[in-house]
Design a protein around this motif. Structure first.
Motif, mmCIF file in Angstrom:
data_model
loop_
_atom_site.group_PDB
_atom_site.id
_atom_site.type_symbol
_atom_site.label_atom_id
_atom_site.label_comp_id
_atom_site.label_asym_id
_atom_site.label_seq_id
_atom_site.Cartn_x
_atom_site.Cartn_y
_atom_site.Cartn_z
ATOM 1 N N ASP A 175 4.331 58.789 -71.465
ATOM 2 C CA ASP A 175 3.294 57.820 -71.053
ATOM 3 C C ASP A 175 3.812 56.674 -70.185
ATOM 4 N N GLY A 235 4.514 57.101 -67.115
ATOM 5 C CA GLY A 235 3.932 57.293 -65.777
ATOM 6 C C GLY A 235 4.614 58.322 -64.901
ATOM 7 N N LYS A 236 5.367 59.255 -65.496
ATOM 8 C CA LYS A 236 6.083 60.262 -64.705
ATOM 9 C C LYS A 236 5.121 61.134 -63.902
ATOM 10 N N THR A 237 4.106 61.653 -64.598
ATOM 11 C CA THR A 237 3.168 62.564 -63.938
ATOM 12 C C THR A 237 2.369 61.833 -62.868
ATOM 13 N N THR A 238 1.934 60.610 -63.204
ATOM 14 C CA THR A 238 1.166 59.816 -62.240
ATOM 15 C C THR A 238 2.006 59.571 -60.987
ATOM 16 N N ASN A 280 7.862 50.850 -63.739
ATOM 17 C CA ASN A 280 6.473 51.228 -63.392
ATOM 18 C C ASN A 280 5.452 50.298 -64.062
ATOM 19 N N LYS A 281 4.223 50.434 -63.612
ATOM 20 C CA LYS A 281 3.072 49.700 -64.164
ATOM 21 C C LYS A 281 3.175 48.202 -63.930
ATOM 22 N N ASP A 287 1.502 46.601 -62.012
ATOM 23 C CA ASP A 287 0.153 46.056 -61.793
ATOM 24 C C ASP A 287 -0.451 45.481 -63.071
ATOM 25 N N SER A 307 4.139 50.619 -58.888
ATOM 26 C CA SER A 307 2.959 50.974 -59.657
ATOM 27 C C SER A 307 2.545 52.370 -59.207
ATOM 28 N N ALA A 308 2.677 53.301 -60.107
ATOM 29 C CA ALA A 308 2.306 54.681 -59.763
ATOM 30 C C ALA A 308 0.798 54.777 -59.596
ATOM 31 N N ARG A 309 0.067 53.794 -60.159
ATOM 32 C CA ARG A 309 -1.387 53.829 -60.049
ATOM 33 C C ARG A 309 -1.858 53.290 -58.707
HETATM 34 P P1 GDP Z 1 3.949 60.540 -68.468
HETATM 35 O O1 GDP Z 1 3.750 60.946 -69.892
HETATM 36 O O2 GDP Z 1 5.221 59.782 -68.299
HETATM 37 O O3 GDP Z 1 3.829 61.669 -67.483
HETATM 38 O O4 GDP Z 1 2.807 59.452 -68.128
HETATM 39 P P2 GDP Z 1 1.457 59.619 -67.305
HETATM 40 O O5 GDP Z 1 1.735 59.734 -65.853
HETATM 41 O O6 GDP Z 1 0.635 60.657 -67.937
HETATM 42 O O7 GDP Z 1 0.813 58.175 -67.527
HETATM 43 C C1 GDP Z 1 0.420 57.712 -68.802
HETATM 44 C C2 GDP Z 1 -0.706 56.723 -68.649
HETATM 45 O O8 GDP Z 1 -0.271 55.572 -67.933
HETATM 46 C C3 GDP Z 1 -1.876 57.294 -67.855
HETATM 47 O O9 GDP Z 1 -3.073 56.852 -68.446
HETATM 48 C C4 GDP Z 1 -1.692 56.678 -66.475
HETATM 49 O O10 GDP Z 1 -2.927 56.529 -65.798
HETATM 50 C C5 GDP Z 1 -1.090 55.353 -66.819
HETATM 51 N N1 GDP Z 1 -0.272 54.836 -65.701
HETATM 52 C C6 GDP Z 1 0.717 55.482 -65.070
HETATM 53 N N2 GDP Z 1 1.264 54.703 -64.115
HETATM 54 C C7 GDP Z 1 0.581 53.539 -64.156
HETATM 55 C C8 GDP Z 1 0.690 52.318 -63.400
HETATM 56 O O11 GDP Z 1 1.491 52.139 -62.498
HETATM 57 N N3 GDP Z 1 -0.176 51.315 -63.751
HETATM 58 C C9 GDP Z 1 -1.071 51.451 -64.744
HETATM 59 N N4 GDP Z 1 -1.860 50.414 -65.014
HETATM 60 N N5 GDP Z 1 -1.183 52.583 -65.464
HETATM 61 C C10 GDP Z 1 -0.378 53.613 -65.171
#
Ligand code: GDP
Length: 470
Positions: free
Chosen positions: A82, A84-87, A179-180, A182, A215-217
């Motif tokens: 969670d 943000g790897k996939t994002t 990451n994140k 934002d 910010s991956a978002r």
């Molecule tokens: P993974 O388990 O590492 O692959 O994480 P995900 O990519 O699935 O991200 C987990 C959650 O964090 C999701 O709900 C994403 O939308 C959220 N997220 C990822 N990157 C960001 C970011 O840069 N900013 C914010 N606010 N949320 C993010």
């Protein structure tokens, strides 16, 4: 034949013309009674000046070869769940697909390539260190750079540490992406401090680990991250020879309903071409069709290109090696040899265990004992760690390659197998998948619930006095 036999003993399935990396070559050299020393070949490369050794076989092979050209880095994204790897992987793919190709359907083939300022970067699309280390346990190292994603609102977590240990064990340079940013609760400075506590010192803090807030978002900071990846790649001076028969690794493979077995290959050396006769793991085949990560048919694939291919009789396994051979007969012969090697290997005992440690030390085969330590609580990790480090003797170095809290998992076993380590569980169990894998890979797992017993056992093993356990 003798060298190949020694390699198999160390779980390395090499063919007669395969390039092995320094560590692998050194194992065999020691088996044969030599004491190898690494030799730095290209003193101009910044990463080498810092004392790091070339990490991949590709790199080592490339250095003596006049035909080599710079190749795109292959990047794996790792980090805590969670964070943000996939994002991040999705965002990079979305924003970086060349304009004329946008709208084309991206195919999920396990890896993709993007272009930044005219230079390419290949991303492995299966995030996480599990896949990374599972491949390494099978003798395949494909990653040149690991991007460790840490969420700025959550900080360094157990899998962050795990990912860093896995990258370090593989000698792969790390880039930190905070990451994140934002989020209003983001605290990047705290992340940097937490990283420093585990020995990852970012550049702002006077260290040499590159760190980029992103910010991956929203996409903020991603251009900088990509540029940093190119910079770190440049320091590694990654090269390969595109003009030789291709060598590559299976990244992903599946059975397609209409077309049959389909494998994604990451080409590491040479150029893979339509019609090439290939050996993939124990399978012989021919490249009958080849597609890039956008699903487009292509005729050839130079180094660091991910391609999906058709033309194998069965589905190979991730980590299997691809090799181009001159003709069908050679392909069949090589495939049979590899199948035979695998059968022989599956009946070999594991290579490290406490019981045999002393013997291996006496024979000069072992100079260090690598340990993966899993405990029920962090306090115990620290206590055992301190006790173990005191034990380090002149004869042998104790090296804790990973420590963590929680049960022993399949990933721990892969890491141990890839690094020739034993696993110590303190007040924890191994899950079923881990047990199966440990048996398959010949990895020793020892369980303890009293610290002094654990220390006594290791002391005894170092002196050759350990009572064998049955
Ligand atoms: P993974 O388990 O590492 O692959 O994480 P995900 O990519 O699935 O991200 C987990 C959650 O964090 C999701 O709900 C994403 O939308 C959220 N997220 C990822 N990157 C960001 C970011 O840069 N900013 C914010 N606010 N949320 C993010």
């Amino acid at each position: 034949t003798e060298i190949i036999r020694h390699l198999i003993k160390h779980h390395i399935f090499a063919s007669i013309n395969q390039v092995v990396d320094y560590e692998q070559a050194a194992l065999v050299a020691r088996d044969l009674g030599f004491e190898p020393t690494p030799q730095v070949i290209s003193p101009t490369s910044a990463s080498l000046q810092r004392g790091a050794l070339p990490t991949s076989a590709v790199l080592e092979a490339a250095r003596d070869d006049k035909d080599t050209v710079p190749i795109p880095p292959v990047v794996t994204i790792m980090g805590h769940v969670d964070h943000g790897k996939t994002t991040l992987l999705d965002m990079i793919r979305k924003t970086r697909v060349a304009a004329e190709e946008a709208g084309g359907i991206t195919q999920h083939i396990g890896a993709y390539q993007v272009e930044v300022k005219g230079k390419k970067i290949t991303f492995l699309d299966t995030p996480g260190h599990e896949a990374f280390t599972a491949m390494r346990a099978r003798g395949a190292q494909v990653t040149h750079i690991a991007v460790i994603v840490v969420a700025a609102d959550d900080g360094v977590m157990p899998q962050t540490r795990e990912a860093i240990d896995h990258a370090r064990a593989a000698n792969v340079p790390i880039i930190i992406a905070i990451n994140k940013i934002d989020k209003p609760t983001a605290n990047p400075e705290l992340v940097k401090q937490q990283l420093a506590e585990i020995g990852v010192i970012v550049e702002d803090y006077g260290g040499d680990t590159v760190c980029v807030p992103i910010s991956a978002r929203t996409g903020a900071g991603i251009d900088e991250l990509l540029e940093m990846i190119l910079l770190v790649a440049e320091m590694q001076d990654l090269r390969a020879n595109p003009n030789r028969p291709a060598v590559g690794v299976v990244i992903e493979a599946k059975l397609e309903k209409n077309t049959g077995p389909m494998a994604t290959i990451l080409v590491q050396e040479g150029t893979l071409k339509m019609g090439d006769h290939i050996v993939v793991g124990p399978l012989a085949g021919k490249v009958r069709a080849m597609f890039n990560d956008r699903g487009k048919r292509i005729q050839k694939a130079p180094p660091s290109t991910p391609v999906s291919i058709l033309g194998l009789p069965e589905v190979p396994q991730p980590g299997d090696r691809l090799e181009v051979v001159p003709d069908e007969r050679t392909a069949k012969q090589r495939a049979a040899e590899i199948a035979e090697q695998r059968r022989a290997e599956s009946s070999l005992p594991g290579h490290v265990s406490l019981d045999t440690l002393y013997m291996q030390m006496q024979e000069g085969k072992t100079k260090e004992l690598n340990i993966v330590l899993k405990c029920d609580v962090q306090g115990t990790v620290e206590a055992i760690k301190n006790a173990l480090l005191k034990l380090g003797e002149e004869k042998i170095k104790l090296h804790l390659i990973h420590e963590g809290v929680g049960n022993i998992t399949e990933t721990d076993v892969h890491l141990a197998a890839a690094s020739g380590a034993i696993i110590i569980g303190f007040n924890v169990k191994a899950d079923n998948a881990a047990l199966r894998q440990a048996q398959k890979e010949g990895v020793e797992i020892r369980y303890y619930d009293v610290i002094y017993q654990l220390i006594e056992d290791i002391e005894a093993a170092l002196k050759g006095l350990l009572e064998p356990t049955y």
